[in-house]
Design an enzyme around this catalytic site. Structure first.
Site, PDB file in Angstrom:
ATOM      1  N   CYS A  28     -27.547 -28.119 -19.250  1.00  0.00           N
ATOM      2  CA  CYS A  28     -27.796 -27.767 -17.851  1.00  0.00           C
ATOM      3  C   CYS A  28     -28.916 -28.603 -17.242  1.00  0.00           C
ATOM      4  CB  CYS A  28     -28.085 -26.283 -17.701  1.00  0.00           C
ATOM      5  SG  CYS A  28     -29.492 -25.683 -18.644  1.00  0.00           S
ATOM      6  N   HIS A 125     -32.695 -21.532 -18.109  1.00  0.00           N
ATOM      7  CA  HIS A 125     -31.585 -22.255 -17.476  1.00  0.00           C
ATOM      8  C   HIS A 125     -32.097 -23.111 -16.321  1.00  0.00           C
ATOM      9  CE1 HIS A 125     -27.497 -23.049 -16.190  1.00  0.00           C
ATOM     10  NE2 HIS A 125     -27.771 -22.605 -14.980  1.00  0.00           N
TER      11      HIS A 125
END
Length: 217
Positions: A28, A125
């Site tokens: 990510c 994230h």
């Protein structure tokens, strides 16, 4: 959607031709940077190279996953942006988001964290935020496409406040040499006090130290 290991062919282009990469493994960080730059500027091999540059003699590289699945830390993302002539600066959480000079920046790189398994561990994230066609958009690789942050500039300010309240880390990105302009001139929080003494600098946010082990879920 694309869920393969390779970072190639992950882009999804909408009718408006907006670039958006979908989540693959623990990549990510790559997706966030590419989505911010609106092109596939980096592949996994590029981030692995940067991680190796940061720790050339490390037996276990502290800037990525030991399993080779990604999980790159903030140092890798920062150096990647520098390679494209952009600077990355922590947003000073003592400030109000309204002092950000939106005309001077490219956008934001954000790291969120989510407690899991009854708070036994924390999942991190990366995502990106930038303006597209005069609309502020959130590029989260876990979603099928970018989502608009409703409410225009006021909505963006509220969203950043929500991120900070949730203990997320917000990084401001700008063109190389423009970092001194990321806050508006009306923001004088770093000016000298009336006694002529420089205001004391707050200690470094302890949460920032966690970024060395952050990324995914």
């Amino acid at each position: 959607s694309v869920w393969g290991f390779s970072a190639c062919a992950m882009a999804e282009r909408k009718e408006s031709d907006v670039y958006h990469e979908r989540q693959s493994w623990q990549l990510c960080g790559i997706h966030a940077v590419n989505n911010l730059l609106q092109r596939q500027a980096f592949k996994k091999a590029d981030f692995d190279r940067i991680a190796k540059t940061l720790a050339p003699h490390a037996f276990v590289n502290p800037h990525r996953s030991v399993w080779g699945t990604g999980n790159y830390d903030v140092n890798v993302l920062t150096m990647a942006m520098q390679e494209k002539d952009y600077e990355v600066r922590w947003f000073d959480r003592r400030k109000d988001p309204t002092v950000i000079n939106l005309d001077a920046i490219l956008g934001f790189i954000v790291n969120t964290k989510t407690p899991k398994l009854f708070n036994m561990y924390t999942s991190y994230h990366w995502l990106a935020v930038r303006v597209i066609n005069e609309k502020w958009m959130k590029f989260d690789s876990k979603n099928k496409g970018p989502t608009e942050i409703k409410g225009g500039v006021n909505g963006l300010h509220s969203y950043i406040k929500q991120l900070l309240e949730a203990d997320a880390q917000v990084l401001v990105t700008c063109t190389k040499g423009k970092a001194e302009h990321i806050y508006t001139k009306s923001d004088n929080s770093n000016d000298k006090t009336s006694t002529g003494e420089q205001k004391k600098t707050a200690p470094v946010d302890s949460a920032a130290a966690e970024l060395a082990k952050m990324e995914v879920s």
